[in-house]
Design an enzyme around this catalytic site. Sequence first.
Site, PDB file in Angstrom:
ATOM      1  N   GLY A  39       9.810  -4.263   3.189  1.00  0.00           N
ATOM      2  CA  GLY A  39      10.984  -3.453   3.467  1.00  0.00           C
ATOM      3  C   GLY A  39      12.194  -3.864   2.653  1.00  0.00           C
TER       4      GLY A  39
ATOM      5  N   CYS B 244       1.918   3.265   9.272  1.00  0.00           N
ATOM      6  CA  CYS B 244       2.316   4.525   8.634  1.00  0.00           C
ATOM      7  C   CYS B 244       2.823   5.502   9.693  1.00  0.00           C
ATOM      8  CB  CYS B 244       1.141   5.144   7.878  1.00  0.00           C
ATOM      9  SG  CYS B 244       1.571   6.710   7.076  1.00  0.00           S
TER      10      CYS B 244
ATOM     11  N   PRO C  63       0.840  -1.202   0.000  1.00  0.00           N
ATOM     12  CA  PRO C  63       0.000   0.000   0.000  1.00  0.00           C
ATOM     13  C   PRO C  63       0.868   1.242   0.000  1.00  0.00           C
ATOM     14  CG  PRO C  63       0.090  -0.962   2.199  1.00  0.00           C
ATOM     15  CD  PRO C  63       0.793  -1.916   1.287  1.00  0.00           C
ATOM     16  N   MET C  64       0.613   2.151  -0.936  1.00  0.00           N
ATOM     17  CA  MET C  64       1.391   3.391  -1.039  1.00  0.00           C
ATOM     18  C   MET C  64       0.471   4.544  -1.415  1.00  0.00           C
ATOM     19  SD  MET C  64       4.877   2.200  -3.024  1.00  0.00           S
ATOM     20  CE  MET C  64       4.018   1.196  -4.262  1.00  0.00           C
ATOM     21  N   VAL C  65       0.582   5.633  -0.669  1.00  0.00           N
ATOM     22  CA  VAL C  65      -0.177   6.831  -1.002  1.00  0.00           C
ATOM     23  C   VAL C  65       0.320   7.347  -2.353  1.00  0.00           C
ATOM     24  CG1 VAL C  65      -0.682   9.201  -0.309  1.00  0.00           C
ATOM     25  CG2 VAL C  65      -0.531   7.411   1.424  1.00  0.00           C
TER      26      VAL C  65
ATOM     27  N   LYS D  47      -1.255  -4.454   9.001  1.00  0.00           N
ATOM     28  CA  LYS D  47       0.140  -4.169   8.651  1.00  0.00           C
ATOM     29  C   LYS D  47       0.744  -3.349   9.781  1.00  0.00           C
ATOM     30  CE  LYS D  47       3.022  -2.616   4.773  1.00  0.00           C
ATOM     31  NZ  LYS D  47       3.812  -1.491   5.288  1.00  0.00           N
TER      32      LYS D  47
END
Length: 419
Positions: A250, A144, A33-35, A187
């Site tokens: 990561g 986050c 998941p990435m903004v 997560k």
Amino acid sequence: MLRAPLTIMASTIKYVPIPRNGVDYRGKVVLAPMVRSGELPSRLLALKYGADLAWGPETVDRSMIGTTRKINPVTSTIDFTRWPSNSLRLPPEVQKESLIYRIHPTREHGKLIFQIGTASPEAAVEAAKLVAGDVAGIDVNAGCPKPFSTSGGMGAALLRTPDRLASILSALVREVGEVYEIGISVKIRLLETPEKTESLVRNLCSTGIIGLTVHCRTTPMRPRERAVRDQLHMIASICREAGVACLMNGDVKNKDEALQLMQEYGVDGAMIATAAEANSSCFRTREEGGLLPWTEVVAEYVKTALEVENKWGNTKFLLSQLMPGKAEVYKRVVACMGYRQVCEVLELPELVELAKDVDKRLDIDEQKETKAMKRARNSKSAQAAGGNMTQQRANERSTRSPLSERGVSARLAMPAMAV
């Protein structure tokens, strides 16, 4: 002779049951998941190149609550939209709904995990119910570290309130997972000590979740700092005991490396983030040809973005990530004001007509001054004004009469008055 015991061990491994409409995370290499980098075109491209699943960007519960689910006949997508809070103050002719989340029901079917940002069991359930029928799972963001998330008690802030995090997961399992028959997962990040991490993981695995992803960094660590993997064996072991799939995240660079790390650390799956942002074809194995040239990936991305009418601002940002900054065409692309221009700059003539149509439907004005352009113009105006003032003062000094001519020396010679 070694196969029989291994078969027996495999048969006794505990699995949390995977719901009928859910998906097992085991054996999967997935898009993290990435903004901004997790919007629909990026997800579709990752899936095209071999990602097994795709996590959407963190979407805050409050932004989903109050949305309306619509079928978009032009893009063949499911859109969740809402009116902006200030829309009532605007004239009716300029009011426009905001797109909060977009799903492709066929190309993402059974492969999309919706990640939610939340700090409340009630809000999490209310928001998740809106999208639960269209996704394969709901994942809670508890990792986050950015202020926009942690300031509201969401993201990595939940690691400091493990009981609240567990209550959110339990509520989602009970009121969303069981009702819609999809999986619930979480997560997290590493805590300060292995003991604290172990306690947290055991607590979360008891909530009924089907999967747990660990980002191998602590909350204060920045992306440039190397991922720490020495707790992975312990975390994977706890998840295995509870029957919960364990994914790592990561510094995973490509699918081949992901598969190797899964074997090395005993985890069930792996997420790819930054590498996918730079080149979506990182999900291709060596046997499949490996990494594709950026030019090919960029062309496919633009085509996909046009097909789903992605927001131009997001498309432009992703192009800046997919293209090397030293490329001759890079500056010309980032200067583009719309899809038509970028297709012409990238020499994609087959997409120009579609680009014109999309520009029109998205109300993209290539002549419109953007905020960045306005700031640059104001900055130049300020600099010019400052330069003019400096010149004006210099001119005044050059034309000013000497002190002696203005009687200053005479006044200096007079004795000081008593006070």
